[in-house]
Design an enzyme around this catalytic site. Structure first.
Site, PDB file in Angstrom:
ATOM      1  N   GLU A  78      -8.763  -7.962 -21.618  1.00 31.57           N
ATOM      2  CA  GLU A  78      -9.612  -6.761 -21.658  1.00 31.57           C
ATOM      3  C   GLU A  78     -10.888  -7.050 -22.430  1.00 31.57           C
ATOM      4  OE1 GLU A  78     -10.542  -3.993 -20.794  1.00 31.57           O
ATOM      5  OE2 GLU A  78      -8.950  -2.653 -20.198  1.00 31.57           O
ATOM      6  N   ASP A  79     -11.909  -6.243 -22.182  1.00 35.21           N
ATOM      7  CA  ASP A  79     -13.134  -6.379 -22.975  1.00 35.21           C
ATOM      8  C   ASP A  79     -12.982  -5.669 -24.320  1.00 35.21           C
ATOM      9  OD1 ASP A  79     -13.080  -3.857 -21.768  1.00 35.21           O
ATOM     10  OD2 ASP A  79     -15.142  -3.924 -21.043  1.00 35.21           O
TER      11      ASP A  79
ATOM     12  N   ASP B 180      -9.947   0.707 -27.080  1.00 31.54           N
ATOM     13  CA  ASP B 180     -10.487   1.826 -27.852  1.00 31.54           C
ATOM     14  C   ASP B 180      -9.313   2.773 -28.146  1.00 31.54           C
ATOM     15  OD1 ASP B 180     -13.562   3.441 -27.698  1.00 31.54           O
ATOM     16  OD2 ASP B 180     -11.744   4.620 -27.836  1.00 31.54           O
TER      17      ASP B 180
ATOM     18  N   LYS C 248     -11.126  -1.449 -31.442  1.00 26.69           N
ATOM     19  CA  LYS C 248     -11.577  -0.423 -32.392  1.00 26.69           C
ATOM     20  C   LYS C 248     -10.341   0.281 -32.933  1.00 26.69           C
ATOM     21  CE  LYS C 248     -15.688   0.966 -29.761  1.00 26.69           C
ATOM     22  NZ  LYS C 248     -16.258   2.076 -28.959  1.00 26.69           N
TER      23      LYS C 248
ATOM     24  N   ASP D 124     -21.042  -2.547 -20.503  1.00 28.63           N
ATOM     25  CA  ASP D 124     -22.181  -1.756 -20.018  1.00 28.63           C
ATOM     26  C   ASP D 124     -22.389  -0.421 -20.717  1.00 28.63           C
ATOM     27  OD1 ASP D 124     -19.902  -0.360 -18.934  1.00 28.63           O
ATOM     28  OD2 ASP D 124     -21.269   0.571 -17.500  1.00 28.63           O
TER      29      ASP D 124
ATOM     30  N   ARG E 213     -25.102  -5.397 -19.105  1.00 24.20           N
ATOM     31  CA  ARG E 213     -23.985  -6.355 -19.045  1.00 24.20           C
ATOM     32  C   ARG E 213     -24.472  -7.784 -19.260  1.00 24.20           C
ATOM     33  NH1 ARG E 213     -19.372  -3.682 -17.093  1.00 24.20           N
ATOM     34  NH2 ARG E 213     -19.757  -2.014 -15.603  1.00 24.20           N
TER      35      ARG E 213
HETATM   36  P1  5GP Z   1      -9.455   2.985 -23.920  1.00 28.13           P
HETATM   37  O1  5GP Z   1      -8.640   3.369 -22.726  1.00 28.13           O
HETATM   38  O2  5GP Z   1      -8.835   1.951 -24.793  1.00 28.13           O
HETATM   39  O3  5GP Z   1      -9.893   4.217 -24.690  1.00 28.13           O
HETATM   40  O4  5GP Z   1     -10.833   2.429 -23.372  1.00 28.13           O
HETATM   41  C1  5GP Z   1     -10.982   1.160 -22.850  1.00 28.13           C
HETATM   42  C2  5GP Z   1     -12.188   1.095 -21.946  1.00 28.13           C
HETATM   43  O5  5GP Z   1     -13.224   2.000 -22.358  1.00 28.13           O
HETATM   44  C3  5GP Z   1     -12.801  -0.272 -22.003  1.00 28.13           C
HETATM   45  O6  5GP Z   1     -12.227  -1.155 -21.070  1.00 28.13           O
HETATM   46  C4  5GP Z   1     -14.270   0.023 -21.734  1.00 28.13           C
HETATM   47  O7  5GP Z   1     -14.495   0.067 -20.335  1.00 28.13           O
HETATM   48  C5  5GP Z   1     -14.496   1.399 -22.289  1.00 28.13           C
HETATM   49  N1  5GP Z   1     -15.070   1.356 -23.656  1.00 28.13           N
HETATM   50  C6  5GP Z   1     -14.480   1.771 -24.801  1.00 28.13           C
HETATM   51  N2  5GP Z   1     -15.293   1.583 -25.866  1.00 28.13           N
HETATM   52  C7  5GP Z   1     -16.424   1.020 -25.367  1.00 28.13           C
HETATM   53  C8  5GP Z   1     -17.664   0.552 -25.976  1.00 28.13           C
HETATM   54  O8  5GP Z   1     -17.901   0.603 -27.195  1.00 28.13           O
HETATM   55  N3  5GP Z   1     -18.573   0.017 -25.123  1.00 28.13           N
HETATM   56  C9  5GP Z   1     -18.393  -0.072 -23.772  1.00 28.13           C
HETATM   57  N4  5GP Z   1     -19.375  -0.615 -23.043  1.00 28.13           N
HETATM   58  N5  5GP Z   1     -17.237   0.340 -23.175  1.00 28.13           N
HETATM   59  C10 5GP Z   1     -16.274   0.878 -23.969  1.00 28.13           C
END
Ligand code: 5GP
Length: 187
Positions: free
Chosen positions: A102-103, A106, A134, A162, A168
């Site tokens: 994963e990138d 969150d 995070k 992005d 990107r």
């Molecule tokens: P989660 O489901 O863990 O809340 O969110 C994961 C996804 O939210 C990531 O794969 C990404 O696409 C997006 N995301 C969450 N935080 C960020 C951020 O700080 N920057 C960007 N560009 N995408 C984020």
């Protein structure tokens, strides 16, 4: 001419820091998967840069595959955890050692959902590697085996990640300043 740099201050994480950490992660993964049947699965689009660098830092035979998920809107958590799968795996992962890449993690809902989807294919093992985490935003407990960097609650872009499909290609990771974006972007 519109350029990207004025939107950002200093890089949050520089190209050199990314390069060094990816090299370390590559070594850790090489050690952990020596006797295994490694399949690396990248979550697109956000991991394309990290994934390409990471696989080349791993000194083992491995397979690659990708999941394409529909990105959620900026700053809105994927509340239900129901992420839309735009494109599924192309190969069978049954009885194989899967590393989901994963990138950023969150809330944790996306990786929780994707892990459940992958577990249905009955891999021998399933672990998660993320470039960024995070921890202060977490809503569900997820077990992250490999983490590049832990960062505070800030919206980051670059190195594949992005903001409305932009930035990107920024070669480092930066914190987006929404005020500057609005000033610069005429849309
Ligand atoms: P989660 O489901 O863990 O809340 O969110 C994961 C996804 O939210 C990531 O794969 C990404 O696409 C997006 N995301 C969450 N935080 C960020 C951020 O700080 N920057 C960007 N560009 N995408 C984020």
């Amino acid at each position: 001419m519109r350029t990207m740099e004025p939107v950002f201050g200093r890089p949050l994480i520089t190209q050199e820091q990314i390069r060094a950490r990816v090299r370390e992660l590559g070594k850790e993964i090489t050690t952990a998967y020596r006797q295994k049947d490694l399949v690396m699965i990248g979550v697109l689009k956000g991991t394309f840069a990290f994934f390409a660098d990471l696989v080349r830092a791993i000194r083992l035979p491995l397979h690659v595959d990708f999941l394409v998920v529909k990105s959620r809107s900026v700053r809105k958590p994927a509340k239900s955890g129901k992420v839309k799968l735009v494109s599924d795996l192309s190969d069978d992962i049954r009885d194989r050692d899967v590393l989901l890449v994963e990138d950023i993690v969150d809330s944790g809902l996306t990786v929780q959902y994707l892990s459940r989807v992958l577990a249905k294919h009955r891999p021998r093992s399933l672990e998660i590697c993320t470039l960024l985490s995070k921890p202060s935003r977490r809503q569900v407990d997820v077990d992250l085996r490999f983490v590049g960097f832990e960062i505070p609650d800030q919206y980051v872009v670059g190195y594949g990640m992005d903001y409305h499909q932009q930035y990107r290609n920024l070669p480092y990771l930066a914190v987006l300043d929404p005020h500057l974006v609005q000033k610069q972007d005429p849309r």
